[in-house]
Enzyme design. Sequence first.
Site, mmCIF file in Angstrom:
data_model
loop_
_atom_site.group_PDB
_atom_site.id
_atom_site.type_symbol
_atom_site.label_atom_id
_atom_site.label_comp_id
_atom_site.label_asym_id
_atom_site.label_seq_id
_atom_site.Cartn_x
_atom_site.Cartn_y
_atom_site.Cartn_z
ATOM 1 N N PRO A 1 0.826 -1.216 0.000
ATOM 2 C CA PRO A 1 0.000 0.000 0.000
ATOM 3 C C PRO A 1 0.861 1.267 0.000
ATOM 4 O O PRO A 1 2.069 1.212 0.254
ATOM 5 C CB PRO A 1 -0.806 -0.128 1.295
ATOM 6 N N PRO A 2 0.260 2.413 -0.274
ATOM 7 C CA PRO A 2 1.028 3.673 -0.302
ATOM 8 C C PRO A 2 1.594 4.020 1.065
ATOM 9 O O PRO A 2 0.992 3.733 2.093
ATOM 10 C CB PRO A 2 -0.010 4.714 -0.740
ATOM 11 N N GLY A 3 2.766 4.653 1.048
ATOM 12 C CA GLY A 3 3.340 5.203 2.268
ATOM 13 C C GLY A 3 4.057 4.225 3.164
ATOM 14 O O GLY A 3 4.324 4.539 4.316
ATOM 15 N N VAL A 4 4.392 3.017 2.655
ATOM 16 C CA VAL A 4 5.083 2.053 3.517
ATOM 17 C C VAL A 4 6.590 2.079 3.284
ATOM 18 O O VAL A 4 7.320 1.312 3.917
ATOM 19 C CB VAL A 4 4.543 0.626 3.312
ATOM 20 N N GLY A 5 7.072 2.930 2.360
ATOM 21 C CA GLY A 5 8.516 3.080 2.206
ATOM 22 C C GLY A 5 9.118 2.259 1.088
ATOM 23 O O GLY A 5 10.289 1.885 1.168
ATOM 24 N N LYS A 6 8.357 1.980 0.037
ATOM 25 C CA LYS A 6 8.890 1.153 -1.054
ATOM 26 C C LYS A 6 10.013 1.878 -1.799
ATOM 27 O O LYS A 6 11.069 1.305 -2.075
ATOM 28 C CB LYS A 6 7.765 0.794 -2.031
ATOM 29 N N SER B 1 -14.351 -11.528 1.133
ATOM 30 C CA SER B 1 -14.034 -11.930 2.509
ATOM 31 C C SER B 1 -15.217 -11.835 3.456
ATOM 32 O O SER B 1 -15.056 -11.998 4.656
ATOM 33 C CB SER B 1 -12.878 -11.081 3.048
ATOM 34 N N LYS C 1 -6.403 -6.934 8.691
ATOM 35 C CA LYS C 1 -7.684 -7.249 9.329
ATOM 36 C C LYS C 1 -7.498 -7.576 10.808
ATOM 37 O O LYS C 1 -8.267 -7.127 11.672
ATOM 38 C CB LYS C 1 -8.344 -8.426 8.612
#
Length: 869
Positions: A344-349, A759, A802
Amino acid sequence: ITSVFSASGSGEGGEGKEEGLTAVLYPHRRIKITELVKAGGQAKVEEVKEEEPQTVEPPTPPPSPAPEPAESTAGPVQTSFLHNHAVSIVNVENLVTLPYNKDDQYIRAFMSEIVSVFKDIAQLNPLFRDQITNFSINQVASNVFDEPDKLADFAAAVSTDEVQELQYVLEALAVDDRLRKALLVLKKELINAQLQSKLSRDVDSKIAKRQWEYYLLEQLKGIKKELGMENDGKDKLIEKFRERAAALKMPEGVRKVFDEELAKLQGLEPAASEANVTRNYLDWLTQIPWGRHTPENYSLTHAERVLDEDHYGLSDVKSRILEFLAVGKLRGTVQGKIICLAGPPGVGKTSIGKSIARALGRQFFRFSVGGLTDVAEIKGHRRTYVGALPGKIIQALKRVGTENPVVLIDEVDKIGRGINGDPASALLEMLDPEQNNSFLDHYMDVPVDLSRVLFVCTANNLDTIPAPLLDRMEVLEVSGYVSEEKAVIASRYLGPQAKDASGLKDADIELDPSAVDVLIKYYCRESGVRNLKKHIDKIYRKAALKLVQDLGEETFPEPKEAEVTPSAGAASEVPASEEKPAAPAEETHESIESQEPPPNESAGTIESEHKDSSGKPTHEGERKEVTTQERKPMEIPASVHVRITPENLKDYVGPPVYQKDRMYAQPPPPGVSTGLGYLGNGSGAVMPIEAMSMPGKGGLQLTGKLGEVIRESANIGLSWVKSHAYELGITKSEGEQFLTDRDVHVHMPEGSIGKEGPSAGTAILTAFVSLFTKTKVDPDIAMTGEISLVGQVLPVGGLKEKILAAHRAGIKTIIAPAANRADIEENVPESVKTGIRFVYVENVREVLQEVFKGQAVTERWKDTLSTSS
């Protein structure tokens, strides 16, 4: 005889030649031969046409200076000496111009036209102009332009037409006829002069331009040579290319192409368009770092230290990078691996890619392909196009100057597809370890070895990456951070960075850890930390604003330079007491001329607009002050103490975005179950599912902005409950109809948020059973998993997010598919799983037994609803 020119020539060897004379004669009158007295050899009598008489002839013939020749062969005394020479002697008679009216309009018109044509020819023919000038300065020509007959004779005399045409003018005794014939001769002369001028201009324009350019280029070379700027442009350019190529280790094929292009450049003129194309190509060819490598550092301890300095958590990614380096250490190379960081965005990729480059000691280059629609950005343009350029990877090699950089291809899942081809397919050759050792760029047209480049791609969603491209990459899931990791990242990285960026580095302003926890729980629930960083930045900005507002301008005064900026117009108005001391030499302000273009407005507009910051009008040509002096940071008083706690956090970031983790403060009624969802921003959520029945015709209504997959799950769940109604104790007999006269409504709260995914099957089915058996569901139980029509529980994704949401909401039991057991045990941190009991199920019967454990309804199910049935 009006004038005589010497035409003498001196002989060589001391023997001189006779002098020759060129005489200009002026005739007195016209004569006509009547009788040949003596023929003389080859002599010819020429009509004298050079000049016209000055004196006006009377209507009657003037008395001749010599009497008419006698009929005797002896003739008059004046011509008797001619009999001894080969000269023809003739008898002549005088011709008289017929009478005319000088003021006649036709005659005046002819005269004006002749004078006009004279002027036109004089402008075109310098020789003609000289003839007129020579004649005009003679005293006998004073009245030529006033006498029509003399003017006609003069016009014919200075022209170079055929002899017969000139003879016609000479024989014309009527003035108007003579003027007409003279004008005809003169007009022909003008046409010839115009044609000659046109031909001359055409030839000159073709020759002169080339010669002029040549002269200018030679002068330019001479000037540059005198100034020492260059010896010879083309020679120096070719020498530069040779020097560059000598320092590179070009492959044999590339060296051959280089030599051919260099030979082509030598044979081309510098001004030719082909020369510019060849020069640019050679420039690129010699700027690719053939044979240049950065020494690599495969030390695992160094890499581990770098990764820990830059990132907290991400243990899976870090271990994979260390494996990667260990293999490189043993093999001596890390070729053949394309890493794709997905999450996801903002995790430091993107920053992980930078850390890999820093750990390896390689150069780093990043380019984004998000929204890219042109294949030429990857593969380059053909050299035939104007402004052609190589692709991004060739530009990257030129920029970093080494053959083994780390190249980060950002947003590879958002690559577009336009009318100029499919860039995702163009990436296949670049990212295929089997092909990229001879990558062929359209511009370079020579194979370039990209196998030493370490490619790292980033993506948010793997579903949109084409399968052939995804197959070439090794995917590393960067799933995001749990609350504890976010708290540590905020204290170690985000807090100090934001404090420094807000100018509060040395101030006693502290963000309480409990306030960070509130921030994470009620403001920033997404997997990444970008939103958390924005909120922490906002807190420190607000703190800086309050600090300046509370302490006022007295504590933080503006420097004198900012308050009083003397300009050329206002310098005299500054009081002597406020004048600042002379600045040191290195801080002296420089002034430049105004760079503003002259305004096009009216004077009133100019006056209203040309004012400086103090409202005083400026003047044209005024010098504006330009400063390069940087302002120093303000010192914050030691008396300042600020604590940001959960109590005053609202003053800095506003009310919480998420109000509570559970919708129901008290146990909900039957028909309500709790599901676990995965949001699009990379975070999880606890999602209640409500079911209700009412009189109707057996229809199913779904609300809550549900997607197609969830709608299908609801239909599957309802069908399973209908088919097992007797076993569940809902109906009295197996053949009894069920829900024929009632409608069922399923709703998932927060109707403005779209919900999609597989889910929610078990939670929807549980809500139906709870509704029809009138049995409440324990709100401390949450579940996730898709169901099949026969009751199988299928695995789902996003378990880490989750479970994190369930942990936040205080859920005590989670029912999950048995197929997800390994995923939960391996990838979910222990800190999140603390206090939660996991139940792994394979069939919906197990779900129902667990959810309704201890209820009266389960006692009935012991015989009817068994897992084996």
